[in-house]
Design a protein around this motif. Structure first.
Motif, PDB file in Angstrom:
ATOM      1  N   HIS A   1       0.870  -1.177   0.000  1.00 20.61           N
ATOM      2  CA  HIS A   1       0.000   0.000   0.000  1.00 20.61           C
ATOM      3  C   HIS A   1       0.903   1.223   0.000  1.00 20.61           C
ATOM      4  CE1 HIS A   1      -2.834   2.860   2.300  1.00 20.61           C
ATOM      5  NE2 HIS A   1      -3.185   2.847   1.025  1.00 20.61           N
ATOM      6  N   ARG A   2       0.895   1.932  -1.109  1.00 22.54           N
ATOM      7  CA  ARG A   2       1.865   2.998  -1.311  1.00 22.54           C
ATOM      8  C   ARG A   2       1.749   4.098  -0.247  1.00 22.54           C
ATOM      9  NH1 ARG A   2       4.081   2.380  -6.414  1.00 22.54           N
ATOM     10  NH2 ARG A   2       2.866   1.241  -7.966  1.00 22.54           N
ATOM     11  N   ALA A   3       0.533   4.513   0.080  1.00 22.10           N
ATOM     12  CA  ALA A   3       0.351   5.665   0.957  1.00 22.10           C
ATOM     13  C   ALA A   3       0.849   5.408   2.376  1.00 22.10           C
ATOM     14  CB  ALA A   3      -1.120   6.076   0.984  1.00 22.10           C
ATOM     15  N   SER A   4       0.640   4.209   2.894  1.00 17.49           N
ATOM     16  CA  SER A   4       1.031   3.906   4.274  1.00 17.49           C
ATOM     17  C   SER A   4       2.337   3.140   4.379  1.00 17.49           C
ATOM     18  CB  SER A   4      -0.076   3.099   4.976  1.00 17.49           C
ATOM     19  OG  SER A   4      -0.150   1.779   4.454  1.00 17.49           O
ATOM     20  N   GLY A   5       2.862   2.648   3.244  1.00 22.09           N
ATOM     21  CA  GLY A   5       4.084   1.855   3.287  1.00 22.09           C
ATOM     22  C   GLY A   5       3.892   0.496   3.931  1.00 22.09           C
ATOM     23  N   THR A   6       2.663  -0.032   3.881  1.00 26.12           N
ATOM     24  CA  THR A   6       2.357  -1.316   4.512  1.00 26.12           C
ATOM     25  C   THR A   6       2.367  -2.431   3.480  1.00 26.12           C
ATOM     26  OG1 THR A   6       0.958  -0.195   6.142  1.00 26.12           O
ATOM     27  CG2 THR A   6       0.696  -2.570   5.931  1.00 26.12           C
ATOM     28  N   ILE A   7       3.127  -3.486   3.757  1.00 25.13           N
ATOM     29  CA  ILE A   7       3.164  -4.670   2.900  1.00 25.13           C
ATOM     30  C   ILE A   7       2.210  -5.708   3.460  1.00 25.13           C
ATOM     31  CG2 ILE A   7       4.587  -6.559   2.014  1.00 25.13           C
ATOM     32  CD1 ILE A   7       7.010  -4.684   2.289  1.00 25.13           C
ATOM     33  N   HIS A   8       1.273  -6.147   2.648  1.00 23.45           N
ATOM     34  CA  HIS A   8       0.359  -7.241   2.998  1.00 23.45           C
ATOM     35  C   HIS A   8       0.859  -8.482   2.273  1.00 23.45           C
ATOM     36  CE1 HIS A   8      -3.732  -9.133   3.598  1.00 23.45           C
ATOM     37  NE2 HIS A   8      -3.301  -9.809   2.535  1.00 23.45           N
ATOM     38  N   VAL A   9       1.175  -9.529   3.036  1.00 27.32           N
ATOM     39  CA  VAL A   9       1.744 -10.736   2.434  1.00 27.32           C
ATOM     40  C   VAL A   9       1.265 -11.968   3.173  1.00 27.32           C
ATOM     41  CG1 VAL A   9       3.870 -10.419   3.772  1.00 27.32           C
ATOM     42  CG2 VAL A   9       3.876 -11.965   1.824  1.00 27.32           C
ATOM     43  N   ASP A  10       0.915 -12.994   2.408  1.00 28.50           N
ATOM     44  CA  ASP A  10       0.510 -14.279   2.973  1.00 28.50           C
ATOM     45  C   ASP A  10       1.523 -15.351   2.586  1.00 28.50           C
ATOM     46  OD1 ASP A  10      -1.816 -13.249   4.095  1.00 28.50           O
ATOM     47  OD2 ASP A  10      -2.959 -13.574   2.265  1.00 28.50           O
ATOM     48  N   ASP A  11       2.096 -15.981   3.581  1.00 28.10           N
ATOM     49  CA  ASP A  11       2.947 -17.173   3.442  1.00 28.10           C
ATOM     50  C   ASP A  11       4.337 -16.915   2.849  1.00 28.10           C
ATOM     51  OD1 ASP A  11       0.980 -18.639   4.594  1.00 28.10           O
ATOM     52  OD2 ASP A  11       0.322 -19.642   2.784  1.00 28.10           O
ATOM     53  N   THR A  12       4.461 -16.186   1.758  1.00 32.34           N
ATOM     54  CA  THR A  12       5.774 -15.989   1.145  1.00 32.34           C
ATOM     55  C   THR A  12       6.772 -15.450   2.161  1.00 32.34           C
ATOM     56  OG1 THR A  12       4.723 -15.546  -0.977  1.00 32.34           O
ATOM     57  CG2 THR A  12       7.013 -14.854  -0.725  1.00 32.34           C
ATOM     58  N   LEU A  13       6.385 -14.424   2.893  1.00 34.87           N
ATOM     59  CA  LEU A  13       7.163 -13.912   4.025  1.00 34.87           C
ATOM     60  C   LEU A  13       6.408 -14.229   5.299  1.00 34.87           C
ATOM     61  CD1 LEU A  13       8.295 -10.418   2.692  1.00 34.87           C
ATOM     62  CD2 LEU A  13       9.752 -12.402   3.106  1.00 34.87           C
TER      63      LEU A  13
END
Length: 257
Positions: free
Chosen positions: A152-164
């Motif tokens: 999410h560009r505006a908040s700098g939040t990465i949403h990730v499942d399983d890969t990380l």
């Protein structure tokens, strides 16, 4: 894991849920609600929202009328897609090829999450990335390494499942080596394609991810925890995670080139 909705940053809410292995051990799951620059909303992944959480979501989204899309990023996370569509039927439903295959009766948008066209449609809000050197869906259905990562560009939040993976759990999960550190999912060795160059493709992808998303401020990782990040710390953590999987990549090169 308690079912809650937590505001991680302006315009980004993380919803935690329950997934039990063998009916006993709760390893947790997540979905995220994100506000776009135009004031409308998008879900990342699906979950059957308990009544208190749904009330919070509906208050933000005007009973779902401000919800643009539900984007299902992990090919194996399919349990809650039907409920999410039934509850918010006017939101455009995106999924991977496996979502289309497993739930053919749902009105999936023709653009699949692994296609570049998704970034073209939602690039104002998100950057997307998919691991290289492996298929999104392996022949061995116990291997859940690969997914579509979303920044999410505006908040700098990465949403990730399983890969990380980033775990913060009590015993017995606390005994796992990835607890308390950002790591690649332990099925990497099985996920890599059995072909020459796959290990290098994965390594190069990870390095590029660390560089391109160096300004990320946090990682919301399945199945359990959020890792807040210092300035350009994401690059360092990806480098450390790569160092820990070096033996896996070396074995792959020795066998396949």
């Amino acid at each position: 894991m308690p079912e809650t909705m937590i505001r991680l940053a302006d315009g980004f809410w993380r919803i935690t849920g329950e997934v039990r292995v063998g009916g006993l051990l709760d390893i947790g799951t997540q979905c995220s609600l994100v506000r776009r620059e135009n004031g409308r909303y998008v879900f990342l992944d699906s979950y059957t929202l308990p009544a208190p959480v749904r009330q919070q979501v509906d208050a933000l989204t005007d009973e779902g009328r401000k919800l643009d899309a539900i984007i299902n990023l992990h090919p194996y996370h399919t349990l809650h897609c039907e409920w999410m569509h039934r509850t918010y039927p006017d939101a455009t439903l995106y999924g991977t090829a496996r979502h289309h295959e497993k739930l053919p009766d749902l009105p999936w948008h023709a653009t699949r999450c692994e296609e570049p066209a998704l970034a073209e449609k939602l690039g104002d809000t998100f950057a997307f990335s998919q691991p290289k050197g492996m298929p999104l869906v392996c022949d061995d259905e116990s291997v859940h390494f690969s997914s579509i990562l979303a920044l999410h560009r505006a908040s700098g939040t990465i949403h990730v499942d399983d890969t990380l993976v980033y775990l913060n759990k009590g015993f017995p999960l606390s005994a796992l080596p990835m607890t308390g550190r950002l790591s690649f999912h332990p099925t990497l060795e099985k996920a890599l394609s059995p072909k020459a160059g796959a290990a290098d493709e994965f390594r190069d992808w990870a390095i590029e991810l660390g560089i391109d998303w160096a300004d990320a401020r946090r990682v919301a990782a399945a199945h359990n925890a959020v890792r807040e990040l210092g300035e350009e710390e994401f690059s360092t953590l990806i480098g450390e995670a790569l160092g820990r999987v070096k033996p896996v990549l070396d074995r792959h090169r020795a066998e396949h080139g």
